[in-house]
Design an enzyme around this catalytic site. Structure first.
Site, PDB file in Angstrom:
ATOM      1  N   ASN A   1     -47.298 -91.418 -11.248  1.00 35.86           N
ATOM      2  CA  ASN A   1     -46.256 -91.265 -10.246  1.00 35.86           C
ATOM      3  C   ASN A   1     -44.876 -91.325 -10.907  1.00 35.86           C
ATOM      4  O   ASN A   1     -44.676 -91.966 -11.925  1.00 35.86           O
ATOM      5  CB  ASN A   1     -46.383 -92.277  -9.106  1.00 35.86           C
ATOM      6  CG  ASN A   1     -46.309 -93.722  -9.531  1.00 35.86           C
ATOM      7  OD1 ASN A   1     -46.863 -94.128 -10.542  1.00 35.86           O
ATOM      8  ND2 ASN A   1     -45.626 -94.540  -8.729  1.00 35.86           N
ATOM      9  N   VAL A   2     -43.939 -90.587 -10.304  1.00 41.06           N
ATOM     10  CA  VAL A   2     -42.567 -90.507 -10.786  1.00 41.06           C
ATOM     11  C   VAL A   2     -41.661 -90.680  -9.575  1.00 41.06           C
ATOM     12  O   VAL A   2     -41.599 -89.798  -8.709  1.00 41.06           O
ATOM     13  CB  VAL A   2     -42.284 -89.156 -11.483  1.00 41.06           C
ATOM     14  CG1 VAL A   2     -40.841 -89.073 -11.941  1.00 41.06           C
ATOM     15  CG2 VAL A   2     -43.252 -88.941 -12.652  1.00 41.06           C
ATOM     16  N   GLU A   3     -41.004 -91.833  -9.497  1.00 42.66           N
ATOM     17  CA  GLU A   3     -40.133 -92.112  -8.360  1.00 42.66           C
ATOM     18  C   GLU A   3     -38.751 -91.498  -8.560  1.00 42.66           C
ATOM     19  O   GLU A   3     -38.396 -91.054  -9.647  1.00 42.66           O
ATOM     20  CB  GLU A   3     -39.998 -93.625  -8.166  1.00 42.66           C
ATOM     21  CG  GLU A   3     -41.291 -94.262  -7.713  1.00 42.66           C
ATOM     22  CD  GLU A   3     -41.171 -95.749  -7.455  1.00 42.66           C
ATOM     23  OE1 GLU A   3     -42.099 -96.288  -6.853  1.00 42.66           O
ATOM     24  OE2 GLU A   3     -40.169 -96.382  -7.844  1.00 42.66           O
TER      25      GLU A   3
ATOM     26  N   CYS B   1     -46.212 -88.208  -6.404  1.00 43.16           N
ATOM     27  CA  CYS B   1     -47.420 -89.015  -6.560  1.00 43.16           C
ATOM     28  C   CYS B   1     -48.110 -88.620  -7.860  1.00 43.16           C
ATOM     29  O   CYS B   1     -47.936 -87.510  -8.369  1.00 43.16           O
ATOM     30  CB  CYS B   1     -48.373 -88.780  -5.390  1.00 43.16           C
ATOM     31  SG  CYS B   1     -47.750 -89.373  -3.801  1.00 43.16           S
TER      32      CYS B   1
ATOM     33  N   GLU C   1     -51.147 -87.818  -8.315  1.00 43.71           N
ATOM     34  CA  GLU C   1     -52.028 -86.675  -8.108  1.00 43.71           C
ATOM     35  C   GLU C   1     -51.262 -85.357  -8.213  1.00 43.71           C
ATOM     36  O   GLU C   1     -51.816 -84.354  -8.663  1.00 43.71           O
ATOM     37  CB  GLU C   1     -52.727 -86.778  -6.748  1.00 43.71           C
ATOM     38  CG  GLU C   1     -53.662 -87.962  -6.624  1.00 43.71           C
ATOM     39  CD  GLU C   1     -52.973 -89.270  -6.223  1.00 43.71           C
ATOM     40  OE1 GLU C   1     -53.703 -90.213  -5.882  1.00 43.71           O
ATOM     41  OE2 GLU C   1     -51.725 -89.349  -6.229  1.00 43.71           O
TER      42      GLU C   1
END
Length: 144
Positions: A56-58, A67, A69
């Protein structure tokens, strides 16, 4: 990276689940989650034996976070396409984590009903994880 085996559809024991879990943990440790501190990693087995993965990369604008995925599906297509046959998603504790609804849809689109998912309750096919899923067939049906 560990050697992988392409499983026949619906066959869980042909999948090296521990290898997928280890790759997912590796990616989880690379996640960019400075806001929630909720790191997620995922690894998937492709029908040609490749393993694809993501984390995940916020983003400060929370709604545009990616997300894990999403990254895995991008890796799938960037590395040659194919179909996902087995997926293992983990949280910060390295244990199986159920994908969110949007990501279940991504897994359905890129793996279909027979794609196997390791869940907190064990291995399930996507047809059990996302029953009555919306997919490409629904779009073809709408065209008439």
């Amino acid at each position: 990276m560990a050697e992988t085996t392409t499983p026949p559809p619906g066959t869980s024991d042909a999948v090296d689940w521990e290898s997928l879990r280890q790759r997912a943990v590796e990616l989880m440790e690379r996640a960019y989650a400075p806001y929630s501190r909720f790191r997620v990693g995922v690894a998937g087995l492709v029908d040609d034996g490749r393993v694809v993965a993501g984390c995940n990369v916020e983003n400060a604008a929370y709604g545009v976070a990616l997300c894990a995925e999403c990254g895995m599906v991008s890796d799938l297509h960037a590395s040659g396409g194919g179909r996902l046959t087995a997926v293992f998603c983990v949280g910060g504790d390295g244990q199986a984590l159920m994908p969110c609804g949007r990501c279940r849809q991504l897994l359905w689109e890129n793996g279909g009903p027979q794609c196997l998912l390791m869940t907190p309750q064990g291995v399930l096919p996507m047809s059990a994880v996302l029953p009555q899923a919306f997919g490409a067939e629904d779009l073809r049906h709408a065209e008439g």
